[in-house]
Design a protein around this motif. Structure first.
Motif, PDB file in Angstrom:
ATOM      1  N   GLY A   1     -44.901  -2.420  13.378  1.00 25.79           N
ATOM      2  CA  GLY A   1     -43.595  -3.049  13.240  1.00 25.79           C
ATOM      3  C   GLY A   1     -43.418  -3.784  11.922  1.00 25.79           C
ATOM      4  O   GLY A   1     -44.370  -4.302  11.334  1.00 25.79           O
ATOM      5  N   PHE A   2     -42.159  -3.815  11.476  1.00 27.00           N
ATOM      6  CA  PHE A   2     -41.787  -4.530  10.254  1.00 27.00           C
ATOM      7  C   PHE A   2     -40.542  -5.350  10.548  1.00 27.00           C
ATOM      8  O   PHE A   2     -39.496  -4.793  10.894  1.00 27.00           O
ATOM      9  CB  PHE A   2     -41.495  -3.555   9.115  1.00 27.00           C
ATOM     10  CG  PHE A   2     -42.641  -2.621   8.803  1.00 27.00           C
ATOM     11  CD1 PHE A   2     -43.607  -2.970   7.890  1.00 27.00           C
ATOM     12  CD2 PHE A   2     -42.745  -1.398   9.453  1.00 27.00           C
ATOM     13  CE1 PHE A   2     -44.666  -2.109   7.604  1.00 27.00           C
ATOM     14  CE2 PHE A   2     -43.790  -0.532   9.179  1.00 27.00           C
ATOM     15  CZ  PHE A   2     -44.765  -0.892   8.245  1.00 27.00           C
ATOM     16  N   ASP A   3     -40.639  -6.664  10.396  1.00 32.11           N
ATOM     17  CA  ASP A   3     -39.473  -7.516  10.598  1.00 32.11           C
ATOM     18  C   ASP A   3     -38.678  -7.640   9.299  1.00 32.11           C
ATOM     19  O   ASP A   3     -39.273  -7.857   8.230  1.00 32.11           O
ATOM     20  CB  ASP A   3     -39.892  -8.907  11.074  1.00 32.11           C
ATOM     21  CG  ASP A   3     -40.005  -8.998  12.580  1.00 32.11           C
ATOM     22  OD1 ASP A   3     -39.540  -8.064  13.275  1.00 32.11           O
ATOM     23  OD2 ASP A   3     -40.549  -9.999  13.082  1.00 32.11           O
ATOM     24  N   PRO A   4     -37.350  -7.519   9.364  1.00 30.65           N
ATOM     25  CA  PRO A   4     -36.519  -7.629   8.160  1.00 30.65           C
ATOM     26  C   PRO A   4     -36.294  -9.090   7.776  1.00 30.65           C
ATOM     27  O   PRO A   4     -35.263  -9.694   8.090  1.00 30.65           O
ATOM     28  CB  PRO A   4     -35.211  -6.955   8.590  1.00 30.65           C
ATOM     29  CG  PRO A   4     -35.148  -7.185  10.072  1.00 30.65           C
ATOM     30  CD  PRO A   4     -36.563  -7.171  10.562  1.00 30.65           C
ATOM     31  N   THR A   5     -37.253  -9.698   7.102  1.00 28.40           N
ATOM     32  CA  THR A   5     -37.133 -11.094   6.666  1.00 28.40           C
ATOM     33  C   THR A   5     -36.670 -11.186   5.214  1.00 28.40           C
ATOM     34  O   THR A   5     -36.525 -12.279   4.682  1.00 28.40           O
ATOM     35  CB  THR A   5     -38.492 -11.816   6.800  1.00 28.40           C
ATOM     36  OG1 THR A   5     -39.491 -11.095   6.070  1.00 28.40           O
ATOM     37  CG2 THR A   5     -38.917 -11.876   8.267  1.00 28.40           C
TER      38      THR A   5
ATOM     39  N   SER B   1     -36.200  -6.232   1.240  1.00 25.44           N
ATOM     40  CA  SER B   1     -37.165  -5.206   0.866  1.00 25.44           C
ATOM     41  C   SER B   1     -38.520  -5.539   1.455  1.00 25.44           C
ATOM     42  O   SER B   1     -38.844  -6.707   1.688  1.00 25.44           O
ATOM     43  CB  SER B   1     -37.285  -5.117  -0.665  1.00 25.44           C
ATOM     44  OG  SER B   1     -38.376  -4.291  -1.052  1.00 25.44           O
ATOM     45  N   LEU B   2     -39.325  -4.512   1.681  1.00 28.64           N
ATOM     46  CA  LEU B   2     -40.737  -4.710   1.950  1.00 28.64           C
ATOM     47  C   LEU B   2     -41.423  -5.094   0.641  1.00 28.64           C
ATOM     48  O   LEU B   2     -40.910  -4.830  -0.449  1.00 28.64           O
ATOM     49  CB  LEU B   2     -41.367  -3.436   2.505  1.00 28.64           C
ATOM     50  CG  LEU B   2     -40.821  -2.917   3.841  1.00 28.64           C
ATOM     51  CD1 LEU B   2     -41.457  -1.579   4.180  1.00 28.64           C
ATOM     52  CD2 LEU B   2     -41.054  -3.923   4.956  1.00 28.64           C
ATOM     53  N   HIS B   3     -42.595  -5.728   0.742  1.00 29.40           N
ATOM     54  CA  HIS B   3     -43.363  -6.088  -0.447  1.00 29.40           C
ATOM     55  C   HIS B   3     -44.773  -5.538  -0.287  1.00 29.40           C
ATOM     56  O   HIS B   3     -45.103  -4.934   0.749  1.00 29.40           O
ATOM     57  CB  HIS B   3     -43.368  -7.603  -0.656  1.00 29.40           C
ATOM     58  CG  HIS B   3     -43.767  -8.381   0.573  1.00 29.40           C
ATOM     59  ND1 HIS B   3     -45.083  -8.521   0.976  1.00 29.40           N
ATOM     60  CD2 HIS B   3     -43.019  -9.039   1.491  1.00 29.40           C
ATOM     61  CE1 HIS B   3     -45.129  -9.241   2.086  1.00 29.40           C
ATOM     62  NE2 HIS B   3     -43.897  -9.567   2.425  1.00 29.40           N
ATOM     63  N   ILE B   4     -45.626  -5.735  -1.276  1.00 29.87           N
ATOM     64  CA  ILE B   4     -46.928  -5.083  -1.192  1.00 29.87           C
ATOM     65  C   ILE B   4     -47.836  -5.743  -0.168  1.00 29.87           C
ATOM     66  O   ILE B   4     -48.885  -5.180   0.159  1.00 29.87           O
ATOM     67  CB  ILE B   4     -47.627  -4.955  -2.563  1.00 29.87           C
ATOM     68  CG1 ILE B   4     -47.931  -6.315  -3.164  1.00 29.87           C
ATOM     69  CG2 ILE B   4     -46.812  -4.109  -3.511  1.00 29.87           C
ATOM     70  CD1 ILE B   4     -48.804  -6.187  -4.401  1.00 29.87           C
ATOM     71  N   GLY B   5     -47.434  -6.883   0.367  1.00 35.30           N
ATOM     72  CA  GLY B   5     -48.145  -7.411   1.520  1.00 35.30           C
ATOM     73  C   GLY B   5     -47.973  -6.514   2.735  1.00 35.30           C
ATOM     74  O   GLY B   5     -48.816  -6.498   3.641  1.00 35.30           O
ATOM     75  N   ASN B   6     -46.877  -5.736   2.771  1.00 30.61           N
ATOM     76  CA  ASN B   6     -46.632  -4.771   3.850  1.00 30.61           C
ATOM     77  C   ASN B   6     -47.289  -3.425   3.588  1.00 30.61           C
ATOM     78  O   ASN B   6     -47.316  -2.563   4.475  1.00 30.61           O
ATOM     79  CB  ASN B   6     -45.125  -4.527   4.020  1.00 30.61           C
ATOM     80  CG  ASN B   6     -44.325  -5.784   4.272  1.00 30.61           C
ATOM     81  OD1 ASN B   6     -43.454  -6.124   3.472  1.00 30.61           O
ATOM     82  ND2 ASN B   6     -44.620  -6.466   5.356  1.00 30.61           N
ATOM     83  N   LEU B   7     -47.800  -3.241   2.376  1.00 33.59           N
ATOM     84  CA  LEU B   7     -48.251  -1.918   1.973  1.00 33.59           C
ATOM     85  C   LEU B   7     -49.438  -1.429   2.794  1.00 33.59           C
ATOM     86  O   LEU B   7     -49.569  -0.230   3.056  1.00 33.59           O
ATOM     87  CB  LEU B   7     -48.599  -1.918   0.481  1.00 33.59           C
ATOM     88  CG  LEU B   7     -48.716  -0.550  -0.187  1.00 33.59           C
ATOM     89  CD1 LEU B   7     -47.422   0.234  -0.056  1.00 33.59           C
ATOM     90  CD2 LEU B   7     -49.079  -0.715  -1.664  1.00 33.59           C
TER      91      LEU B   7
ATOM     92  N   LEU C   1     -42.214   3.957  13.653  1.00 34.45           N
ATOM     93  CA  LEU C   1     -42.053   2.868  12.692  1.00 34.45           C
ATOM     94  C   LEU C   1     -40.924   1.980  13.180  1.00 34.45           C
ATOM     95  O   LEU C   1     -39.756   2.373  13.180  1.00 34.45           O
ATOM     96  CB  LEU C   1     -41.739   3.419  11.304  1.00 34.45           C
ATOM     97  CG  LEU C   1     -42.759   4.409  10.736  1.00 34.45           C
ATOM     98  CD1 LEU C   1     -42.340   4.869   9.348  1.00 34.45           C
ATOM     99  CD2 LEU C   1     -44.151   3.797  10.687  1.00 34.45           C
ATOM    100  N   LEU C   2     -41.287   0.788  13.636  1.00 33.27           N
ATOM    101  CA  LEU C   2     -40.315  -0.112  14.249  1.00 33.27           C
ATOM    102  C   LEU C   2     -39.816  -1.109  13.212  1.00 33.27           C
ATOM    103  O   LEU C   2     -40.610  -1.809  12.570  1.00 33.27           O
ATOM    104  CB  LEU C   2     -40.944  -0.856  15.427  1.00 33.27           C
ATOM    105  CG  LEU C   2     -40.029  -1.784  16.225  1.00 33.27           C
ATOM    106  CD1 LEU C   2     -40.435  -1.804  17.697  1.00 33.27           C
ATOM    107  CD2 LEU C   2     -40.047  -3.210  15.686  1.00 33.27           C
TER     108      LEU C   2
END
Length: 427
Positions: free
Chosen positions: A46-50, A53-59, A77-78
């Motif tokens: 899961g990815f929360d929309p905070t 954009s996503l950042h490389i911490g999400n990579l 992919l949630l």
């Protein structure tokens, strides 16, 4: 969809993940091995929309989804249209709640951003899901009866981030986040047969709450694991550069800046980053680690990682432009071949000065910050250490004209071999 780069015949997928250091916690290594090595499994992350954009911490999580799909597993992919409105508790303070319409816009941007990393066709085609689809239609009474009834408060209070906030205070909104994420796993298990969840190590409490909740509802069995927290050897936060957060959106962090982040990785970190993020085989990585140890000044590992990840995130063309810019700025390639946006991004990273008119070369060196004074500027020129657009300047009174401007507005200034800056002419 299979990955020819995975070690075949020697290591299983689980063995490969363990060698790379990608499994920190799991609900059971034997059970996890059975899922990962025993056929196709549906998994979710899961990815929360905070942020927009996503950042490389999400990579790490994005790359893991690609890695598991290439091994034959099916990704869900949630993007958290519901959980993004609540916010996972931070140890420091309550999150600021963003308006629902803002979050909805971020959901769509992040969904688009995730699309290139996985394949949406074939037997193990990926699927994008939004937890607002099942959470938004649930009434408060349904949520309390059907979900809340299965969560002992004493176990929720034992979570580290909750304990850290008890003295300063935590809202019921953030306290309840764990229930929402646990219910996501239950719904994905019920709707899609999902049997595996993974996430960052800071999500272990939420993830195991979902595993336990599914068991309490009489479903399952399901499994979970976490990836390690990515750190920097120098103590600074991973995902941050001198100019701030490194985003995956090219409008927020240019492909050149993204490339440079990896090129500038600390020698102490780069082997670990390669194991985490690269799709090269174990044999290739071990050879690269050996070559890097023998010639650290060549930064072979950093360049290999930067090229691979920039291609993955931004595409082959942007990677080639980033490499060309890195070479051209130091006199090892043609500045004329760089796209305007790539050149501007590179000069912005180095330090871009905006001027309304062009002084002489000595004045440009001073205005750009490459030298502290006009006297020093003239000395550098006289000694042959000044360059404009990679051309050495020999006359202390040399000037530039509009014809020298790259793309009609930029100049690349260099002092010596490695110190450079940019000038942009306004108007």
């Amino acid at each position: 969809m299979t990955d020819s780069n995975l070690p075949q015949g020697r290591d299983s997928l689980t063995d490969d993940l363990l060698w790379r250091g990608l499994i920190q916690d799991s609900t059971g290594l034997d059970e996890l091995r059975e899922l990962l090595d025993g056929g196709s499994t549906t998994f979710y992350v899961g990815f929360d929309p905070t942020a927009p954009s996503l950042h490389i911490g999400n990579l790490m999580q994005v790359v893991m989804a690609r890695r598991l799909q290439q091994a034959g597993h099916r990704p869900l992919l949630l993007v958290g249209g519901a959980t993004g409105q609540i916010g996972d508790p931070k140890e420091s303070a309550e999150r600021t709640l963003n308006p629902p319409e803002v979050i909805a816009g971020w959901v769509e941007r992040i969904r688009e951003q995730l699309s290139p990393f996985v394949t949406y066709s074939g037997e193990n085609a990926a699927q994008l899901v939004n937890n607002l689809d099942w959470t938004g239609e649930m009434s408060v009474v349904e949520f309390l009866r059907d979900v809340g009834k299965h969560f002992p408060v004493n176990k929720m209070l034992a979570r580290e981030v909750v304990k850290a906030r008890l003295e300063t205070g935590i809202s019921y909104t953030e306290f309840s986040y764990q229930l929402l994420q646990a219910n996501d796993y239950f719904e994905l298990h019920r709707r899609h047969g999902c049997r595996l969840q993974y996430g960052g190590s800071d999500q272990w409490g939420n993830i195991t709450a979902g595993v336990d909740y599914i068991r309490r509802r009489g479903a399952g069995p399901v499994e979970a694991f976490t990836t390690p927290l990515v750190t920097k050897a120098d103590g600074t936060k991973f995902g941050k550069s001198e100019t701030g957060t490194v985003w995956l959106d090219p409008q927020m962090t240019s492909p050149y800046a993204f490339y440079q982040f990896w090129v500038n990785a600390d020698d102490r970190d780069v082997s670990r980053y390669l194991r985490y993020f690269s799709f090269r085989s174990r044999e290739d990585l071990e050879e690269l680690e050996k070559a890097t140890a023998e010639r650290p000044q060549a930064r072979l590992a950093q360049r290999a990682l930067a090229e691979e990840l920039t291609t993955l995130v931004h595409g082959e063309r942007e990677m080639a432009q980033a490499v060309a810019a890195s070479q051209a700025l130091f006199g090892r390639g043609s500045l004329d071949e760089l796209a305007s946006e790539t050149l501007r991004a590179a000069l912005t990273e180095a330090g871009l000065v905006h001027l309304d008119e062009l002084p002489d070369v000595a004045g440009l060196l001073k205005e750009s910050g490459l030298v502290p004074s006009m006297k020093e500027a003239r000395r550098v020129i006289a000694e042959g250490g000044a360059y404009v657009n990679n051309t050495r300047i020999s006359a202390v009174d040399a000037t530039v004209s509009a014809d020298d401007l790259l793309h009609g507005r930029y100049l690349v200034l260099r002092r010596g071999k490695r110190s450079f800056a940019g000038v942009e002419l306004r108007g």
